[in-house]
Design a protein around this motif. Structure first.
Motif, PDB file in Angstrom:
ATOM      1  N   TYR A 199      -3.763   6.444   5.277  1.00  0.00           N
ATOM      2  CA  TYR A 199      -5.207   6.527   5.079  1.00  0.00           C
ATOM      3  C   TYR A 199      -5.510   7.811   4.309  1.00  0.00           C
ATOM      4  CZ  TYR A 199      -5.616   2.818   8.554  1.00  0.00           C
ATOM      5  OH  TYR A 199      -5.517   1.628   9.223  1.00  0.00           O
ATOM      6  N   PHE A 200      -6.395   7.715   3.331  1.00  0.00           N
ATOM      7  CA  PHE A 200      -6.667   8.845   2.447  1.00  0.00           C
ATOM      8  C   PHE A 200      -8.177   9.035   2.297  1.00  0.00           C
ATOM      9  CE2 PHE A 200      -2.613   7.051   1.345  1.00  0.00           C
ATOM     10  CZ  PHE A 200      -1.784   8.148   1.126  1.00  0.00           C
ATOM     11  N   ALA A 201      -8.600  10.303   2.295  1.00  0.00           N
ATOM     12  CA  ALA A 201      -9.996  10.609   1.973  1.00  0.00           C
ATOM     13  C   ALA A 201     -10.184  10.510   0.460  1.00  0.00           C
ATOM     14  CB  ALA A 201     -10.358  12.003   2.475  1.00  0.00           C
ATOM     15  N   TRP A 202     -11.415  10.308   0.022  1.00  0.00           N
ATOM     16  CA  TRP A 202     -11.686  10.123  -1.398  1.00  0.00           C
ATOM     17  C   TRP A 202     -11.228  11.334  -2.212  1.00  0.00           C
ATOM     18  CZ3 TRP A 202     -12.661   6.599  -4.883  1.00  0.00           C
ATOM     19  CH2 TRP A 202     -13.148   6.996  -6.134  1.00  0.00           C
ATOM     20  N   GLY A 203     -10.454  11.078  -3.244  1.00  0.00           N
ATOM     21  CA  GLY A 203     -10.011  12.128  -4.150  1.00  0.00           C
ATOM     22  C   GLY A 203      -8.870  12.971  -3.624  1.00  0.00           C
ATOM     23  N   GLU A 204      -8.299  12.630  -2.470  1.00  0.00           N
ATOM     24  CA  GLU A 204      -7.207  13.427  -1.905  1.00  0.00           C
ATOM     25  C   GLU A 204      -5.909  12.628  -1.962  1.00  0.00           C
ATOM     26  OE1 GLU A 204      -8.074  15.106   1.874  1.00  0.00           O
ATOM     27  OE2 GLU A 204      -9.991  15.948   1.240  1.00  0.00           O
ATOM     28  N   THR A 205      -4.782  13.350  -1.942  1.00  0.00           N
ATOM     29  CA  THR A 205      -3.473  12.706  -2.104  1.00  0.00           C
ATOM     30  C   THR A 205      -2.606  12.827  -0.871  1.00  0.00           C
ATOM     31  OG1 THR A 205      -2.581  14.757  -3.062  1.00  0.00           O
ATOM     32  CG2 THR A 205      -3.502  13.125  -4.585  1.00  0.00           C
ATOM     33  N   ASN A 221       0.807  -1.209   0.000  1.00  0.00           N
ATOM     34  CA  ASN A 221       0.000   0.000   0.000  1.00  0.00           C
ATOM     35  C   ASN A 221       0.848   1.269   0.000  1.00  0.00           C
ATOM     36  OD1 ASN A 221      -2.427  -1.409   0.071  1.00  0.00           O
ATOM     37  ND2 ASN A 221      -2.473  -1.467   2.309  1.00  0.00           N
ATOM     38  N   THR A 255      -2.482  12.304   3.560  1.00  0.00           N
ATOM     39  CA  THR A 255      -3.167  11.744   4.731  1.00  0.00           C
ATOM     40  C   THR A 255      -3.707  12.862   5.597  1.00  0.00           C
ATOM     41  OG1 THR A 255      -1.094  11.684   5.957  1.00  0.00           O
ATOM     42  CG2 THR A 255      -1.714   9.699   4.733  1.00  0.00           C
ATOM     43  N   TYR A 272     -10.680  11.836  10.332  1.00  0.00           N
ATOM     44  CA  TYR A 272     -11.497  11.243   9.288  1.00  0.00           C
ATOM     45  C   TYR A 272     -12.974  11.192   9.699  1.00  0.00           C
ATOM     46  CZ  TYR A 272      -7.165   9.932   6.964  1.00  0.00           C
ATOM     47  OH  TYR A 272      -5.949   9.975   6.331  1.00  0.00           O
TER      48      TYR A 272
END
Length: 334
Positions: free
Chosen positions: A319-325, A307, A327, A331
């Motif tokens: 860990y990533f939010a949707w559409g972000e690059t 990963n 951490t 959350y």
């Protein structure tokens, strides 16, 4: 032949929120019935000082105010109170009348914290005792001749960074960690060594200094069971402008801390995994794991073998939010 040495540091951070106060209270100081007594408790947060009570031999500074405005008496500034394990003894007695007395307090005692000056905070480690876990407290009630006990709740003034440093099984070095440094990145001043704490309000004002750094000497050999290295920090907002520097096997490695707000009384945990192709070298290195090897799963694209943000296939990584690059530290739905 030029040898290139790598270190990969994977950071993950979690905020440990303040927990509820304990009900255990220290006994008060006793003289005559109309003299000020104090009882104390400590907010049970994730800090270096654990538990909800003071230890035998601890001393605190007291300032007694007339309902928060001006000194209660001419001699009620910076009174020393000493704890014997069950009760407090004040260096100067404060005779109470019908007027309400409001008490502010600091740990540890500072003989220089007079009425005209704020309380000095210095997070530079002492060579023998390490860093001081500063506390600030104020009474939750007004004490008077009829009710002479002021109940003081203490809170932690500083933030706590905990580094959990492991040595990967594939690392070729000995893993001798001799120093950990938290410092400003070039041109930044978010990390401070000094601050002033208001005697009356508990508001902390950092002393800005681009050269400020906190050095924690260590003497541990890293393995897959991480030792914890604690750093007490003056609360601040970091936005990729502070660095952690590790001295491992005589070489220096560093990585930047991602964006976050370090708040008083909170703990921030950074697991760090070290994996080098040789035992020394040093240098500035990226954070967030290693570049993966390509794996062909028989689909239209090739996949990495671990990963993003991880070092090994079994690691969770970032860990990533949707559409972000990048951490995040929170959350939640908001």
């Amino acid at each position: 032949m030029k040898t290139i040495n790598y270190i990969f540091l994977s950071l993950w951070m979690g905020v440990m929120l303040l927990s509820a106060c304990s009900n255990e209270i220290d006994n008060g100081y006793s003289q005559h019935n109309n003299y000020l007594n104090i009882s104390t408790e400590i907010e049970n947060t994730r800090s270096v000082r654990t538990g909800n009570t003071f230890s035998k031999g601890d001393s605190i500074s007291l300032k007694v105010l007339l309902r928060k405005y001006g000194l209660y008496t001419d001699s009620s500034s910076n009174i020393r109170a000493d704890y014997d394990g069950s009760s407090w003894t004040l260096s100067r007695a404060v005779a109470l009348n019908d007027n309400g007395a409001y008490v502010c307090a600091f740990y540890p005692y500072d003989k220089n914290a007079t009425y005209f000056y704020d309380y000095a905070i210095d997070v530079t480690p002492n060579p023998s005792s390490g860093q001081t876990d500063f506390l600030y407290g104020k009474s939750s009630n007004y004490a008077n001749a009829a009710n002479p006990t002021a109940k003081i709740l203490f809170n932690h003034v500083l933030s706590r960074i905990t580094l959990q440093i492991t040595k990967a099984s594939t690392d070729n070095g000995d893993g001798k960690l001799t120093s950990v440094v938290l410092r400003n990145s070039s041109g930044s001043n978010v990390i401070s060594q000094l601050a002033k704490l208001s005697y009356d309000t508990g508001i902390l004002t950092p002393t800005k200094d681009i050269n400020a750094k906190i050095t924690i000497p260590t003497s541990v050999t890293l393995s897959n069971s991480p030792p914890s290295v604690d750093i007490l920090v003056i609360p601040t907002r970091i936005n990729n402008n502070a660095e952690i520097e590790l001295t491992v096997d005589g070489s220096v490695y560093n990585t930047k801390i991602s964006a976050d707000t370090l708040m008083a009384g909170h703990q921030y945990i950074y697991p760090i995994s070290i994996n080098r192709t040789s035992g020394s070298g040093g240098g500035t290195v990226p954070a967030g794991g290693t570049v993966g090897n390509m794996v062909d799963l028989g689909l239209s694209v090739k996949w990495a073998d671990h990963n993003v943000g991880a070092t090994n296939p079994e690691d969770y990584g970032g860990y990533f939010a949707w559409g972000e690059t990048a951490t995040k530290t929170d959350y939640s739905f908001s």
